[in-house]
Write a protein that holds these residues in place. Structure first.
Motif, short mmCIF file in Angstrom:
data_model
loop_
_atom_site.label_atom_id
_atom_site.label_comp_id
_atom_site.label_asym_id
_atom_site.label_seq_id
_atom_site.Cartn_x
_atom_site.Cartn_y
_atom_site.Cartn_z
N MET A 274 0.83 -1.21 0.00
CA MET A 274 0.00 0.00 0.00
C MET A 274 0.86 1.26 0.00
O MET A 274 0.57 2.23 -0.70
CB MET A 274 -0.92 0.00 1.22
N LYS A 304 -4.81 7.79 2.10
CA LYS A 304 -4.02 7.39 0.93
C LYS A 304 -4.67 7.97 -0.32
O LYS A 304 -5.89 8.09 -0.41
CB LYS A 304 -3.96 5.87 0.83
N VAL A 314 -6.94 4.52 4.97
CA VAL A 314 -6.20 3.31 4.59
C VAL A 314 -7.06 2.07 4.85
O VAL A 314 -7.15 1.16 4.01
CB VAL A 314 -4.88 3.23 5.38
N GLN A 318 -8.47 -0.48 1.95
CA GLN A 318 -8.18 -1.91 1.95
C GLN A 318 -9.46 -2.73 1.88
O GLN A 318 -9.55 -3.71 1.14
CB GLN A 318 -7.39 -2.28 3.20
#
Length: 367
Positions: A274, A304, A314, A318
């Motif tokens: 990531m 992000k 984040v 995900q």
């Protein structure tokens, strides 16, 4: 109009069946002789068989009213397509077992189609409740009861058909044993999906592990069904002839399983890199856009940034990428890396090893 025509059909079916039975007992004085006449007469067989279908339809109507209530248009539309496909596949299966075709085969086929219909409806209803989390408690209770009844019937029928086949050798019951086994696997996956949705709803959509567990649930379901299809294919090939009707199911299940493996390997590569793939959002990014994460609707302190310019938590990113590798806002594809061919090769390698081991295990079981 439709209800009136169905009611007339039911009434005519029962009246004609009653007349056939009265006619049989008027010709044959004793009960046994009358029963023999009803079983050997082609007209009586057709009339009584039609009456059996009507009884099954009435039971289905009753179960629908008790466990599901009125069907939505989407459910009815899907049901018509699935029934048509199931009837075509079953007709092809009858050609394999044509020498054993009898009234028992027709009866089990009717039961199989009946159970398939409610399996499809229960899965569609679980999807609907996932989209509409505020369903009343009564709807949940009815759906849970339906899935419990279907699971009990599936297990009972699988055990009965498999026990008879092992005791008396190959017969058309092996077809129904494998069919009911596939339904059982699908139902277990549906129950698991319903449980995951209920837990996520209880946690107000904050269960981060739900996406990954759902993926494993679907992957395990596809893998288990693929094993069953391969086992049935090898069994019928060994004792009967080439089962053409099952090739389509094997292909579709294999394709889904392959796609899930590819998606999983791609996601695993994204999750492990990531920081390298997506830069951290800067204050300038926050000022140019919105501090609210569109996935969880909460304010972001750190985030992000995707190549398209949109920013997310984040954890939320995900969770989203477990389901699909695209931007939640603009649907732009998320570029994983230049090693896409390696990902596909890894998936093919996983599938090849899986199929080799599964085929070897099944072949040893039949020898």
């Amino acid at each position: 109009m439709l209800k009136a025509s169905f009611g007339s059909y039911v009434l005519m079916s029962f009246v004609s069946s009653l007349l056939v039975v009265i006619h049989a007992f008027s010709l044959k004085r004793y009960f046994y002789n009358a029963v023999v006449y009803l079983t050997k007469s082609k007209i009586a067989t057709v009339v009584l068989g039609n009456c059996g279908v009507v009884c099954l339809l009435l039971v289905g109507k009753f179960m629908q009213a008790v466990f599901l209530g009125p069907l939505r248009f989407r459910e009815e539309e899907r049901l018509q397509v699935r029934i048509r496909e199931a009837v075509i596949e079953s007709c092809l299966a009858m050609t394999v077992f044509r020498e054993e075709f009898n009234s028992k085969f027709i009866g089990l086929f009717a039961v199989l189609l009946f159970l398939k219909i409610f399996h499809w409806l229960s899965r569609d209803r679980v999807e609907y409740m996932e989209e509409q989390p505020n369903a009343p408690l009564l709807a949940h209770a009815r759906l849970i009861s339906l899935m419990a009844v279907l699971f009990a019937l599936d297990i009972r029928l699988v055990v009965s058909c498999a026990t008879y086949t092992m005791q008396y050798g190959p017969s058309f019951l092996v077809l129904f044993a494998f069919e009911f086994a596939v339904l059982s696997i699908s139902l277990i996956s549906t129950i698991t999906r319903y449980g995951l949705n209920s837990a996520d709803s209880y946690l107000e959509g904050r269960w981060d592990a739900k996406g990954m567990i759902s993926f494993y649930n679907e992957l395990l379901c596809d893998a288990s069904q693929l094993i069953v299809y391969i086992a049935f294919f090898l069994y019928v090939q060994a004792f009967y002839t080439l089962p053409l009707h099952i090739i389509r199911d094997i292909y579709l299940t294999f394709t889904k399983f392959h796609k899930r493996c590819v998606d999983f390997l791609r996601y695993r590569r994204v999750a492990s890199s990531m920081n390298e793939l997506f830069p951290d959002a800067t204050e300038q990014d926050f000022s140019d856009g919105d501090r609210t994460c569109i996935i969880c609707r909460e304010e972001m302190q750190s985030a992000k940034k995707l190549n398209c310019g949109h920013i997310f938590h984040v954890r939320c990113l995900q969770s989203w990428l477990r389901r699909q590798l695209s931007c939640p806002v603009c649907r732009a594809n998320v570029e994983v890396s230049t090693r896409g061919s390696n990902t596909r090769n890894e998936a093919v390698s996983v599938l090849r090893n899986y199929l080799v081991h599964a085929t070897h295990f099944i072949s040893e079981a039949f020898t």
